[in-house]
Design a protein around this motif. Structure first.
Motif, PDB file in Angstrom:
ATOM      1  N   ARG A  76      38.460  58.589  43.820  1.00 24.92           N
ATOM      2  CA  ARG A  76      37.173  58.076  43.324  1.00 24.92           C
ATOM      3  C   ARG A  76      37.228  58.020  41.811  1.00 24.92           C
ATOM      4  O   ARG A  76      36.978  58.997  41.119  1.00 24.92           O
ATOM      5  N   GLU A  90      32.916  43.717  32.497  1.00 26.45           N
ATOM      6  CA  GLU A  90      32.897  42.811  33.650  1.00 26.45           C
ATOM      7  C   GLU A  90      34.119  43.047  34.535  1.00 26.45           C
ATOM      8  O   GLU A  90      33.998  43.123  35.771  1.00 26.45           O
ATOM      9  N   ASN A  93      33.711  46.241  36.581  1.00 27.05           N
ATOM     10  CA  ASN A  93      32.720  46.072  37.646  1.00 27.05           C
ATOM     11  C   ASN A  93      33.220  45.170  38.769  1.00 27.05           C
ATOM     12  O   ASN A  93      33.002  45.446  39.949  1.00 27.05           O
ATOM     13  N   ARG A  94      33.882  44.106  38.396  1.00 32.41           N
ATOM     14  CA  ARG A  94      34.394  43.192  39.426  1.00 32.41           C
ATOM     15  C   ARG A  94      35.499  43.844  40.242  1.00 32.41           C
ATOM     16  O   ARG A  94      35.564  43.673  41.459  1.00 32.41           O
ATOM     17  N   ALA A  96      35.811  47.074  40.805  1.00 34.55           N
ATOM     18  CA  ALA A  96      35.156  48.067  41.669  1.00 34.55           C
ATOM     19  C   ALA A  96      34.533  47.405  42.889  1.00 34.55           C
ATOM     20  O   ALA A  96      34.584  47.945  43.993  1.00 34.55           O
ATOM     21  N   ARG A  97      33.973  46.228  42.693  1.00 34.10           N
ATOM     22  CA  ARG A  97      33.280  45.535  43.778  1.00 34.10           C
ATOM     23  C   ARG A  97      34.255  44.883  44.764  1.00 34.10           C
ATOM     24  O   ARG A  97      33.958  44.769  45.952  1.00 34.10           O
ATOM     25  N   THR A  98      35.422  44.446  44.291  1.00 31.08           N
ATOM     26  CA  THR A  98      36.294  43.631  45.143  1.00 31.08           C
ATOM     27  C   THR A  98      37.609  44.286  45.554  1.00 31.08           C
ATOM     28  O   THR A  98      38.343  43.702  46.355  1.00 31.08           O
ATOM     29  N   ARG A 100      38.552  46.523  47.583  1.00 26.50           N
ATOM     30  CA  ARG A 100      38.789  46.702  49.028  1.00 26.50           C
ATOM     31  C   ARG A 100      39.219  45.408  49.714  1.00 26.50           C
ATOM     32  O   ARG A 100      39.838  45.444  50.776  1.00 26.50           O
ATOM     33  N   ASP A 101      38.878  44.277  49.132  1.00 30.36           N
ATOM     34  CA  ASP A 101      39.183  42.994  49.759  1.00 30.36           C
ATOM     35  C   ASP A 101      40.440  42.326  49.207  1.00 30.36           C
ATOM     36  O   ASP A 101      40.837  41.273  49.708  1.00 30.36           O
TER      37      ASP A 101
END
Length: 119
Positions: A76, A90, A93-94, A96-98, A100-101
């Motif tokens: 983490r 940016e 953040n991007r 962190a958001r993506t 997993r994909d």
């Protein structure tokens, strides 16, 4: 799985040692070692890393590599972008958001980019 957890599992498998056997030798629970291998626990302590190095007879470069992998194995991550550019914020953040994909090939390419010397 974390880089440290992956290497720990590889060492166990190379030496034909079960999770329970290694846990007993290191005086920790099998559940703890399993959690380390699967990235459910944070970085191992310096003492545990030393025990693993001793148990498997790792010296020099191999021992240092295990220490390096442990440093990179907190599952983490917190990225502090205070004082950095808006683009850096940016990016954090991007990612962190993506993350997993992202396909493994893309992750490998990003790691290679980060490991290359800065321009």
């Amino acid at each position: 799985m974390t880089p440290f957890g992956k290497r720990l599992r590889e060492l166990r498998e190379q030496h034909g040692i079960s999770l329970t056997e290694l846990a007993t030798a290191l005086h920790v629970s099998p559940a703890y070692l399993s959690a380390l291998e699967h990235g459910k626990r944070g970085r191992p302590s310096a003492g545990l890393i030393h025990q693993v190095n001793e148990h498997f007879g790792l010296i020099w470069d191999d021992a240092e590599e295990l220490v390096r992998l442990a440093r990179l194995s907190h599952p983490r991550v917190v990225v502090d972008t205070a004082g950095l550019s808006p683009m850096a914020t940016e990016l954090a953040n991007r990612l962190a958001r993506t993350i997993r994909d992202l396909p493994e090939a893309r992750v490998a390419a990003l790691l290679a980019l980060l490991e290359s010397p800065p321009d």
